[in-house]
Design an enzyme around this catalytic site. Structure first.
Site, PDB file in Angstrom:
ATOM      1  CE  LYS A 240     -20.246  25.625 -26.535  1.00  9.95           C
ATOM      2  NZ  LYS A 240     -19.863  24.224 -26.733  1.00  9.95           N
TER       3      LYS A 240
ATOM      4  CB  SER B   6      -0.913   0.015   1.225  1.00 15.08           C
ATOM      5  OG  SER B   6      -0.157  -0.043   2.431  1.00 15.08           O
TER       6      SER B   6
ATOM      7  CB  THR C 291     -41.481  24.188  -7.854  1.00 14.07           C
ATOM      8  OG1 THR C 291     -42.637  24.616  -8.593  1.00 14.07           O
ATOM      9  CG2 THR C 291     -41.324  25.065  -6.615  1.00 14.07           C
TER      10      THR C 291
ATOM     11  CG  ASN D  22     -17.279  24.889 -23.382  1.00 16.10           C
ATOM     12  OD1 ASN D  22     -18.350  25.200 -23.901  1.00 16.10           O
ATOM     13  ND2 ASN D  22     -16.279  24.371 -24.076  1.00 16.10           N
TER      14      ASN D  22
ATOM     15  CB  SER E 198     -15.194  24.940 -28.400  1.00 17.91           C
ATOM     16  OG  SER E 198     -15.212  23.991 -29.448  1.00 17.91           O
TER      17      SER E 198
ATOM     18  CD  GLN F 117      -3.026  -2.561   1.811  1.00 16.53           C
ATOM     19  OE1 GLN F 117      -2.241  -3.007   2.630  1.00 16.53           O
ATOM     20  NE2 GLN F 117      -3.005  -2.915   0.539  1.00 16.53           N
TER      21      GLN F 117
ATOM     22  CE1 TYR G  76      -6.014  -2.934   9.214  1.00 19.76           C
ATOM     23  CE2 TYR G  76      -4.931  -5.047   8.796  1.00 19.76           C
ATOM     24  CZ  TYR G  76      -5.219  -3.745   8.416  1.00 19.76           C
ATOM     25  OH  TYR G  76      -4.729  -3.261   7.239  1.00 19.76           O
TER      26      TYR G  76
END
Length: 467
Positions: A292, A30, A164, A294, A286, A331, A326
């Site tokens: 554009k 890990s 709404t 964005n 773009s 992990q 454990y």
């Protein structure tokens, strides 16, 4: 039979006569992600060795030697010169092995009265507690920004259509809209701080699962690490990850709120709505369409909410079947926490930067609020105040809206005769007074959108930020 022939023997290798398979070593390790806990790991070790010295388990010389070695290891880690080795599995074994390489066998005494189980639990709690408090602070900062925006637009009483079902419903102040998110973020901050308070316990000293026969002082070690107290049960201390689940739950709710904000900003910035213009600094273009602009920040914030939700569900699934205490499954607890923290850290900062630079177009939002018969409820309320039962008034105005929509007009564009034919108490003069401004001003109930109420909410929110 000995295992002295195993090259670079593991710190736990006494039981084993055969080297770990290479694929198992890769699958088991890990260190690729938990090296992020190096600072917390060394802090935990420094607190542990200091406690061992205080209770007489280690000599002052041994304590000094181990502490000095740990300081040197930490210096290398911070400098980026530390060698992280996959064969040493995780952050804990990498640090301990590096310490042994530096100071020799005395490094092995650091692990007296401690297991990797309580070691990883304390490291992870330290990180998660700090992450929760950091996100709480960033959420508070965004709250302050949104509150400032509410106050800025309140002076001009900018009107926005309220929706709404994404249909125009009733006019509201833009400041009222901002204050809705201020309220959400206040709860989000509270959840993160509550989570930090509940996880403010040190598992250190739980050892593998049953505690230890050594005469340790868990309270002293907890205090040295800034925890309020040690965990009360050793099994729970090493085997539970509900502190991470609570953190991820708070992150998921916060992310949902930011995703809703993102969706509205995306809609409001479109040509069709035209309510606002996002800053160039927080938008992109773009590759093929030069016109554009964005809203990538908002779209990514909306999209990344799915990852944050998934991190919560992932850890819930990991822990649901793990017996005490454990298990290696645990992990899998860290990457989701790291990812959610990193994701929300940047989204919160980006919105705190972007919102003050966003330009709202008051004339367009007001015109939009006036469309869609948003004052129809005000007409029904007028009739009800004249003694007409509200359900009857609702039906009358519903028919009037249907008539107006078929002729492509708003209610205030109907003639006096048309209004009176719907109900004798209605007239063109009355319809002209039922403007969006009057509609907003009349919503005087506590928490409503009337300017006086929004001003009260702003002042209360400012006071809350000072606490």
């Amino acid at each position: 039979m000995t295992n002295n022939n195993i090259k670079d023997k593991k710190l736990w290798g006494g039981r084993f006569a055969e080297a770990t398979d290479g694929l198992v070593e890769l699958f088991n390790a890990s260190v690729g992600f938990d090296q992020r806990l190096a600072e917390q790991d060394i802090r935990g070790s420094l607190a542990h060795v200091a406690m061992l010295g205080q209770v007489g388990i280690l000599s002052p010389e041994e304590v000094e030697q181990i502490q000095s070695g740990l300081d040197d290891v930490l210096t290398d880690i911070r400098a980026g010169t530390f060698e992280w080795r996959l064969d040493r599995e995780d952050v804990h074994m990498n640090v301990e092995a590096a310490l042994r390489d530096r100071i020799g066998p005395v490094a092995g005494k650091l692990h007296t009265a401690r297991s990797r189980n309580d070691q990883v639990a304390v490291d992870f709690r330290l990180f998660t507690k700090e992450a929760a408090l950091d996100l709480a602070a960033k959420t508070r900062a965004l709250r302050a920004v949104m509150l400032a925006e509410a106050e800025k637009h309140l002076s001009a009483e900018v009107i926005l259509p309220g929706y709404t079902h994404l249909q125009v419903a009733q006019p509201i102040l833009l400041s009222h809209w901002f204050m809705a998110y201020v309220a959400m973020l206040e709860r989000d901050e509270g959840r993160l701080r509550d989570a930090a308070t509940r996880m403010d316990e040190s598992p250190l000293g739980s050892s593998a699962l049953a505690g230890t026969p050594w005469p340790i002082d868990r309270h002293a070690a907890a205090a040295a690490l800034g925890f309020a107290r040690p965990t009360a049960n050793s099994l729970d201390g090493v085997g539970s990850r509900d502190f991470a689940l609570e953190f991820l739950s708070a992150c998921a709710i916060l992310s949902a709120h930011l995703s809703r904000l993102s969706e509205e900003l995306i809609l409001y910035s479109t040509f069709e709505f035209g309510f606002l213009t996002l800053p160039d600094s927080h938008t992109t273009g773009s590759s093929i369409m030069p016109q554009k602009k964005n809203p990538d920040v908002s779209e990514l914030a909306r999209g990344k909410a799915g990852r944050v939700f998934g991190n919560l569900m992932g850890l819930l699934t990991v822990v649901k079947g793990t017996p005490l205490a454990y298990n290696k499954d645990l992990q899998e607890d860290k990457e989701g926490v790291f990812d959610s923290y990193d994701t929300l850290s940047i989204v919160l900062r980006l919105y705190a930067e972007m919102l003050p630079k966003t330009v709202w177009h008051a004339e367009i939002t007001k015109a939009a609020a006036a469309r869609g018969y948003s004052t129809a409820t005000d007409v029904a309320d007028f009739l009800a105040r004249q003694g007409v039962p509200f359900r009857e008034a609702h039906e009358v105005v519903g028919g009037l809206v249907g008539f107006a929509s078929r002729s492509g007009r708003q209610l205030w564009e109907l003639t006096d005769d048309e209004l009176k034919s719907a109900h004798p108490l209605l007239s063109a003069e009355i319809a002209q007074t039922l403007t969006v401004e009057e509609s907003v001003k009349n919503r005087l109930s506590y928490g409503g959108t009337a300017p006086v109420r929004v001003r009260e909410a702003v002042e209360a929110a400012k006071a809350a930020l000072k606490q």
